[in-house]
Enzyme design. Structure first.
Site, PDB file in Angstrom:
ATOM      1  N   SER A 150      33.491  32.105  40.372  1.00 27.54           N
ATOM      2  CA  SER A 150      34.171  32.426  41.624  1.00 27.54           C
ATOM      3  C   SER A 150      33.118  32.837  42.638  1.00 27.54           C
ATOM      4  O   SER A 150      32.061  33.357  42.260  1.00 27.54           O
ATOM      5  CB  SER A 150      35.149  33.590  41.405  1.00 27.54           C
ATOM      6  OG  SER A 150      35.620  34.089  42.639  1.00 27.54           O
TER       7      SER A 150
ATOM      8  N   TYR B  88      37.205  41.964  37.705  1.00 25.64           N
ATOM      9  CA  TYR B  88      37.292  40.510  37.881  1.00 25.64           C
ATOM     10  C   TYR B  88      35.979  39.912  38.385  1.00 25.64           C
ATOM     11  O   TYR B  88      35.466  38.943  37.806  1.00 25.64           O
ATOM     12  CB  TYR B  88      38.439  40.153  38.836  1.00 25.64           C
ATOM     13  CG  TYR B  88      38.598  38.667  39.032  1.00 25.64           C
ATOM     14  CD1 TYR B  88      39.248  37.887  38.076  1.00 25.64           C
ATOM     15  CD2 TYR B  88      38.112  38.034  40.167  1.00 25.64           C
ATOM     16  CE1 TYR B  88      39.397  36.519  38.246  1.00 25.64           C
ATOM     17  CE2 TYR B  88      38.249  36.669  40.340  1.00 25.64           C
ATOM     18  CZ  TYR B  88      38.890  35.919  39.396  1.00 25.64           C
ATOM     19  OH  TYR B  88      39.026  34.566  39.563  1.00 25.64           O
TER      20      TYR B  88
END
Length: 152
Positions: free
Chosen positions: A32, A45
């Site tokens: 990401s 995360y």
């Protein structure tokens, strides 16, 4: 942790030996952009996505000369069911990429043998400058003494 750290580690470990033995293969890991901007995401995360990125970079350094290609794809906001499952509202997120566009871009990066593919970043030179800065920073890692600014 299981999805973003344990799973890619175990899957790469299970597959990479055969790929190296054959002298060919490819691993695509989905990280990401938050791997590069952990301040933008709450909790763990972003850290797990950073792991996916560094795992990919490390594996590539280890096996690319043996015929195995490793790619890390770093999407930004992408229209998936994760928002709904997390109780969020995707309509409140600006500049969301469609999954089909993300996949197409990732595959173009794959065909170009990019180690890191960041579909929303307009200029490849931006990533290249980041990498140059990272390697410039690394030049100081092998000093046997603290930098002057840290000496009494």
């Amino acid at each position: 942790m299981r999805l973003n750290v344990l799973a890619p580690t175990l899957l790469a470990s299970a597959a990479i030996g055969g790929m190296v033995a054959r002298g060919q293969g490819a691993i695509i890991n989905v990280a990401s952009v938050l791997a590069l901007l952990p301040e933008y995401a709450p909790g763990i995360y972003a850290a797990t996505k950073s792991y996916v990125l560094t795992l990919s970079q490390s594996l590539a350094a280890e096996v690319s000369s043996k015929g195995v290609y490793v790619q890390a794809v770093l999407p930004a906001a992408t229209r998936t069911e994760i928002y709904e499952r997390a109780g969020g509202d995707i309509s409140q997120v600006p500049d969301v990429m469609e999954v089909e566009d993300l996949v197409d871009a990732a595959l173009i990066g794959f065909d170009r043998k990019e180690l890191v593919t960041i579909p929303p970043v307009p200029e490849a030179a931006t990533w290249e400058a980041f990498e140059q800065a990272r390697w410039a920073l690394a030049k100081g890692f092998s000093n046997s003494q603290p930098a002057k600014r840290y000496r009494p």
